[in-house]
Design a protein around this motif. Structure first.
Motif, mmCIF file in Angstrom:
data_model
loop_
_atom_site.group_PDB
_atom_site.id
_atom_site.type_symbol
_atom_site.label_atom_id
_atom_site.label_comp_id
_atom_site.label_asym_id
_atom_site.label_seq_id
_atom_site.Cartn_x
_atom_site.Cartn_y
_atom_site.Cartn_z
ATOM 1 N N ASN A 94 0.700 -1.277 -0.068
ATOM 2 C CA ASN A 94 -0.098 -0.086 0.053
ATOM 3 C C ASN A 94 0.897 1.329 -0.032
ATOM 4 O OD1 ASN A 94 -2.431 -1.723 0.157
ATOM 5 N ND2 ASN A 94 -2.399 -1.681 2.320
ATOM 6 N N ALA A 95 2.283 1.104 0.580
ATOM 7 C CA ALA A 95 2.891 2.344 0.555
ATOM 8 C C ALA A 95 3.956 2.423 -0.646
ATOM 9 C CB ALA A 95 3.858 2.137 1.868
ATOM 10 N N GLY A 96 3.590 1.497 -1.574
ATOM 11 C CA GLY A 96 4.586 1.568 -3.091
ATOM 12 C C GLY A 96 5.737 0.808 -2.746
ATOM 13 N N ALA A 97 6.021 0.023 -1.838
ATOM 14 C CA ALA A 97 7.449 -0.797 -1.797
ATOM 15 C C ALA A 97 7.340 -2.080 -2.638
ATOM 16 C CB ALA A 97 7.726 -1.130 -0.120
ATOM 17 N N LEU A 98 8.280 -2.671 -3.008
ATOM 18 C CA LEU A 98 8.618 -3.701 -3.681
ATOM 19 C C LEU A 98 8.401 -5.086 -2.645
ATOM 20 C CD1 LEU A 98 11.403 -2.950 -6.167
ATOM 21 C CD2 LEU A 98 9.016 -2.482 -6.684
ATOM 22 N N SER A 99 8.524 -4.966 -1.274
ATOM 23 C CA SER A 99 8.557 -5.832 -0.384
ATOM 24 C C SER A 99 8.245 -5.291 0.802
ATOM 25 C CB SER A 99 9.851 -6.844 -0.671
ATOM 26 O OG SER A 99 10.888 -6.012 -0.297
ATOM 27 N N THR A 100 8.203 -6.488 1.830
ATOM 28 C CA THR A 100 8.042 -5.917 3.026
ATOM 29 C C THR A 100 8.471 -7.105 4.000
ATOM 30 O OG1 THR A 100 6.300 -5.245 5.063
ATOM 31 C CG2 THR A 100 6.004 -7.060 3.724
ATOM 32 N N THR A 101 8.636 -7.012 5.024
ATOM 33 C CA THR A 101 9.174 -7.907 6.284
ATOM 34 C C THR A 101 8.102 -8.601 7.242
ATOM 35 O OG1 THR A 101 9.698 -6.399 7.667
ATOM 36 C CG2 THR A 101 11.371 -6.970 6.233
ATOM 37 N N ILE A 102 8.292 -9.846 7.352
ATOM 38 C CA ILE A 102 7.486 -10.472 8.300
ATOM 39 C C ILE A 102 8.272 -11.285 9.368
ATOM 40 C CG2 ILE A 102 7.333 -12.788 6.982
ATOM 41 C CD1 ILE A 102 4.411 -12.873 7.741
ATOM 42 N N ARG A 103 7.907 -11.095 10.755
ATOM 43 C CA ARG A 103 8.809 -11.812 11.722
ATOM 44 C C ARG A 103 7.924 -13.013 12.353
ATOM 45 N NH1 ARG A 103 12.958 -10.283 14.795
ATOM 46 N NH2 ARG A 103 13.079 -8.545 13.849
ATOM 47 N N HIS A 104 8.897 -14.160 12.511
ATOM 48 C CA HIS A 104 8.274 -15.126 13.217
ATOM 49 C C HIS A 104 9.423 -15.955 13.805
ATOM 50 C CE1 HIS A 104 5.773 -18.751 13.813
ATOM 51 N NE2 HIS A 104 6.697 -19.684 13.080
ATOM 52 N N ASP A 105 9.179 -16.205 15.331
ATOM 53 C CA ASP A 105 9.815 -17.037 15.924
ATOM 54 C C ASP A 105 11.246 -16.104 16.286
ATOM 55 O OD1 ASP A 105 8.528 -19.028 16.584
ATOM 56 O OD2 ASP A 105 9.280 -20.606 15.099
ATOM 57 N N GLY A 106 11.374 -14.707 16.004
ATOM 58 C CA GLY A 106 12.175 -13.838 16.340
ATOM 59 C C GLY A 106 13.130 -13.500 15.256
ATOM 60 N N ILE A 107 12.696 -14.005 14.019
ATOM 61 C CA ILE A 107 13.459 -14.244 12.808
ATOM 62 C C ILE A 107 12.667 -13.451 11.814
ATOM 63 C CG2 ILE A 107 14.709 -15.575 10.684
ATOM 64 C CD1 ILE A 107 14.615 -18.006 12.776
ATOM 65 N N GLU A 108 13.248 -12.527 11.261
ATOM 66 C CA GLU A 108 12.547 -11.527 10.190
ATOM 67 C C GLU A 108 13.004 -11.963 8.818
ATOM 68 O OE1 GLU A 108 12.298 -6.905 10.626
ATOM 69 O OE2 GLU A 108 13.921 -7.378 9.363
ATOM 70 N N HIS A 109 11.817 -12.269 7.841
ATOM 71 C CA HIS A 109 11.828 -12.737 6.585
ATOM 72 C C HIS A 109 11.382 -11.609 5.671
ATOM 73 C CE1 HIS A 109 12.552 -16.796 7.866
ATOM 74 N NE2 HIS A 109 11.778 -16.635 8.799
ATOM 75 N N VAL A 110 12.030 -11.391 4.361
ATOM 76 C CA VAL A 110 11.385 -10.502 3.295
ATOM 77 C C VAL A 110 10.360 -11.144 2.594
ATOM 78 C CG1 VAL A 110 11.828 -9.396 1.388
ATOM 79 C CG2 VAL A 110 13.825 -9.488 2.978
ATOM 80 N N LEU A 111 8.979 -10.485 2.635
ATOM 81 C CA LEU A 111 7.977 -10.985 2.181
ATOM 82 C C LEU A 111 7.549 -10.337 0.861
ATOM 83 C CD1 LEU A 111 4.484 -12.366 3.551
ATOM 84 C CD2 LEU A 111 4.602 -10.503 2.052
ATOM 85 N N ARG A 112 7.379 -10.865 -0.355
ATOM 86 C CA ARG A 112 6.878 -10.208 -1.647
ATOM 87 C C ARG A 112 5.744 -10.920 -2.152
ATOM 88 N NH1 ARG A 112 11.929 -12.841 -2.320
ATOM 89 N NH2 ARG A 112 12.022 -13.830 -4.415
ATOM 90 N N VAL A 113 4.906 -10.034 -2.953
ATOM 91 C CA VAL A 113 3.892 -10.700 -3.754
ATOM 92 C C VAL A 113 3.799 -10.655 -5.165
ATOM 93 C CG1 VAL A 113 1.293 -10.548 -4.043
ATOM 94 C CG2 VAL A 113 2.550 -10.397 -1.837
ATOM 95 N N VAL A 114 3.797 -11.490 -6.053
ATOM 96 C CA VAL A 114 3.947 -11.168 -7.501
ATOM 97 C C VAL A 114 2.920 -12.053 -8.144
ATOM 98 C CG1 VAL A 114 6.394 -11.168 -7.328
ATOM 99 C CG2 VAL A 114 5.168 -13.493 -7.758
ATOM 100 N N SER A 115 2.499 -11.678 -9.222
ATOM 101 C CA SER A 115 1.463 -12.266 -10.023
ATOM 102 C C SER A 115 1.596 -13.578 -10.276
ATOM 103 C CB SER A 115 1.254 -11.486 -11.642
ATOM 104 O OG SER A 115 2.493 -11.699 -12.173
ATOM 105 N N TYR A 116 0.569 -14.548 -10.528
ATOM 106 C CA TYR A 116 0.518 -15.939 -10.784
ATOM 107 C C TYR A 116 0.598 -15.943 -12.233
ATOM 108 C CZ TYR A 116 -0.701 -20.807 -10.465
ATOM 109 O OH TYR A 116 -0.636 -22.177 -10.422
ATOM 110 N N VAL A 117 1.531 -16.267 -12.721
ATOM 111 C CA VAL A 117 1.630 -16.575 -14.456
ATOM 112 C C VAL A 117 0.730 -17.857 -14.674
ATOM 113 C CG1 VAL A 117 3.018 -16.769 -16.329
ATOM 114 C CG2 VAL A 117 3.801 -15.604 -14.313
#
Length: 344
Positions: A94-117
């Motif tokens: 929503n902010a116009g970024a190409l990706s965001t981050t998600i945290r689980h069990d104290g570990i941060e991961h990069v999350l992105r969404v792309v089209s389903y070809v």
């Protein structure tokens, strides 16, 4: 960073409800999730109510942020360059970024969404000459669109990097003893003695580096055509001919004419004519990729759990071993002669 670490590390395991909550907050997306098999990441297909499916990719925490950005920027570049080959398109936050981050069990991961070809993976089918030719053309078109792209992450340390094939020697011990291990070792010897020394003189650019049958989608026409290419996680800068060799290594017909293999090479050559120096190393590079596939798969059996879904998928077929034996028995001279006949 040791390139073994990413593959040996467990895939992210973020709960689906956490993923859905983040998708709603940062992308304004909702729907149901279905797991997609990945070698080192956590992937889902998101099916919005009455909408077009999307792919959610959660990167392995061992992957440097620079590499994740490299993949995103390459997809952005392909979209802006109007590449004729359909590839995943980035869905911004929503902010116009190409990706965001998600945290689980104290570990941060990069999350992105792309089209389903849309399309059906080539995996599980045996491409005929016409489809193989189209595969080669599509790969050449994709590489042409990437030819002017560069990024600080393009030289990532990757176990699947053909330029580093010699590093696999430490893993060959995992290949069963006997003629197969001897053949794999012979391939690595030939690579280091013949192909690798020629790399400095070959065309080099960012390449897809993994045009396997699971990453190529075909449509429902008759005969079928290529509808898209997915999975840009193994991209890097390497000799262009490496991309051809990788794709050719997956067209594993056991006929002496290597019909599908030569059709793919001819298709690539029709868009991006191969140089003589590139043709000279192609045979050894195809064998090197096959040797790498065999070695890494056997190593993974010791590095990952037996119920690893990616491992189960990889070992569902053993055609790489059969094809390596077949093409090695045919030899360089037969291979080069077959290419020359296909050209004429």
């Amino acid at each position: 960073m040791n390139p073994l670490d990413i593959i040996a590390a467990p895939n992210p395991n973020v709960p689906e409800d956490h993923v859905l909550a983040l998708l709603a907050d940062e992308f304004g997306l909702s729907g149901s999730l279905a797991t997609l098999v990945s070698e080192r990441d956590q992937n889902f297909r998101l099916s919005p109510p009455g909408g077009t499916p999307l792919v959610v990719k959660i990167a392995n925490a061992e992957e440097p942020a620079e590499i994740t950005d490299f993949q995103l920027q390459a997809l952005r570049h392909l979209q802006e360059s109007e590449c004729p080959v359909e590839v995943p398109r980035i869905t911004r936050t929503n902010a116009g970024a190409l990706s965001t981050t998600i945290r689980h069990d104290g570990i941060e991961h990069v999350l992105r969404v792309v089209s389903y070809v849309p399309g059906t993976p080539v995996e599980g089918t045996q491409p005929g000459p016409k489809l193989a030719y189209e595969l080669g053309r599509s790969l050449a078109q994709l590489d042409a669109a990437l030819s002017d792209f560069s990024h600080p992450g393009e030289s990532q340390l990757l176990l699947w990097d053909m330029q580093r094939a010699g590093d696999l020697r430490d893993l060959v011990q995992h290949v069963p003893e006997g003629s197969l291990r001897d053949l794999v070792t012979e391939c690595l010897d030939d690579f280091e003695n013949k192909a690798q020394p020629a790399f400095a003189e070959l065309r080099c650019q960012v390449i897809h580096n993994d045009l396997n049958p699971g990453n190529v989608l075909i449509d429902d026409r008759e005969p079928p055509g290529v509808s898209g290419v997915i999975d840009f996680g193994d991209m890097l800068r390497a000799p262009l001919i490496v991309d051809v060799a990788i794709a050719a290594s997956y067209l594993r017909t056991l006929d002496d004419d290597l019909t599908a293999t030569t059709a793919l090479i001819a298709g690539f050559d029709s868009i991006s004519p191969l140089e003589e120096a590139e043709k000279a190393v192609l045979f050894d590079l195809i064998r090197t990729r096959l040797a790498a596939t065999i070695t890494i798969m056997y190593w993974r059996t010791s590095a990952r759990s037996a119920d690893d879904p990616y491992l189960q998928k990889a070992f569902a077929e053993r055609s790489s071993e059969h094809f390596l034996r077949h093409i090695s028995a045919l030899g360089q001279k037969h291979f080069s002669g077959r290419l020359l006949r296909a050209k004429n």
